[in-house]
Scaffold this active site. Structure first.
Site, PDB file in Angstrom:
ATOM      1  N   TYR A  55       1.151  -4.340   6.996  1.00  0.00           N
ATOM      2  CA  TYR A  55       1.130  -4.599   5.561  1.00  0.00           C
ATOM      3  C   TYR A  55       1.199  -3.279   4.800  1.00  0.00           C
ATOM      4  CZ  TYR A  55      -0.507  -9.353   6.713  1.00  0.00           C
ATOM      5  OH  TYR A  55      -0.630 -10.630   7.214  1.00  0.00           O
ATOM      6  N   SER A  56       2.297  -3.101   4.091  1.00  0.00           N
ATOM      7  CA  SER A  56       2.541  -1.862   3.335  1.00  0.00           C
ATOM      8  C   SER A  56       2.355  -0.636   4.212  1.00  0.00           C
ATOM      9  CB  SER A  56       1.633  -1.783   2.102  1.00  0.00           C
ATOM     10  OG  SER A  56       1.889  -2.842   1.213  1.00  0.00           O
TER      11      SER A  56
END
Length: 338
Positions: A55-56
């Site tokens: 995630y990111s």
């Protein structure tokens, strides 16, 4: 907030789990604001937080780590591995080589000495499940990980992993994380019953079907977050299966109004009312979104209302097959068409 047993681990978790995919570059880039949202969720009684290394590109884990630093003992912390963390082909996947390296990266980003639930984000047909379970078992023995889980496994893959763990005397997956919503009900056929038979906890993701059940979706709407923009087939309104989703969402919105609920409350309550579900992952990007989702924890749907939902979307049906994460997996080489 009601707490429920996480499978047969003895751990108690809130029936809403805070998902953090939207914290960081994929959603909300403001770290301070994201931390405020996490604190608001914890103050509301949520003790279960789910993230992932991918995630990111690790930013979400860093935000979560900063947010829970002073409350670590009160949080059941889950993260995941599998996704690419760079261009190097070995900085991804579920090999022993990568798992042993990446768990330390996640621990560093999260600012903690242990992960409560370490999950295999997707199945990998190119890696022996014994390889993965063996590495994860070592992490449990080392104290870096308390429990292990799977995500987006088919029922057959769940059974194979349970069998391999028992046969090799390895740690077994204690949880499964599938997509589940009123519009994506395929897991009702086999994944949820399989989890129950094996005593696995179920933490479901995307109860709002990627925003379709937020009450704000229309034929003209387009996904705004980078995370949603990656899933074109799930939002392309030229596809008849997505038109079916829109029609169903409109009918469900009317039903929610008649029941005195918001569509968001109806959608999330539907998921956590299923007897096989331990916790539903909510993934707010803003404080407003979190505040609209928290009340669902107090909603109970009666049998008559559930019957009317079944009339709109039949049990066991995914209105758009692309919405199941099983479609993201790659067929084993021997099963691919030549």
């Amino acid at each position: 907030m009601e707490f429920r047993p996480l499978g047969r681990t003895g751990v108690q978790v809130s029936k809403l789990c805070l998902g953090t995919m939207m914290f960081g570059a994929w959603g909300n880039p403001d770290h301070d604001d994201s931390i405020r949202i996490i604190h608001r969720a914890l103050d509301a009684g949520i003790n279960f937080v789910d993230t992932a290394d991918v995630y990111s590109a690790g930013e979400s884990e860093e935000i979560v780590g900063k947010a829970i630093r002073s409350r670590r003992d009160d949080v059941v912390l889950a993260t995941k591995f599998w996704g690419p963390m760079g261009d190097d082909p070995n900085r991804r996947g579920v090999s022993r080589r990568w798992i042993i390296a990446e768990v330390d990266n996640s621990l560093r980003r999260l600012g903690t000495d242990w992960i409560d639930l370490y999950q295999m984000h997707r199945p990998d047909p190119d890696t022996d499940i014994d390889e993965t379970l063996g590495a994860l078992t070592d992490l449990v023995h080392q104290g870096k990980v308390r429990y292990i889980g799977s995500s987006s496994f088919s029922a057959g893959e769940m059974v194979e992993a349970q069998w391999a763990a028992r046969e090799r005397r390895l740690e077994r997956f204690r949880t499964e994380q599938p997509p589940y919503s009123i519009l994506v009900r395929g897991v009702e056929l086999d994944v949820l019953p399989t989890a129950v038979r094996h005593g696995m906890g179920i933490l479901t993701y995307s109860p709002l079907a990627g925003g379709w059940l937020s009450g704000r979706w229309s034929a003209e709407a387009t996904p705004t977050s980078p995370a949603r923009q990656r899933l074109v087939a799930r939002f392309d309104m030229s596809l008849p299966e997505n038109q079916r989703k829109l029609d169903a969402a409109e009918a469900l919105g009317t039903l929610a109004d008649e029941a005195g609920l918001s569509l968001i409350e109806l959608a999330i309550a539907f998921v956590i009312n299923h007897p096989a579900v331990t916790s539903a992952i909510i993934g707010p990007r803003t404080m407003e979104q979190l505040d609209s989702q928290l009340p669902a924890a107090d909603v109970t749907l009666d049998a008559a209302l559930l019957d009317r939902i079944d009339e709109i979307v039949r049990p066991g049906v995914n209105l758009n097959p692309a919405d199941t994460s099983f479609g993201e997996q790659v067929l084993e080489p021997s099963l691919r068409r030549r």
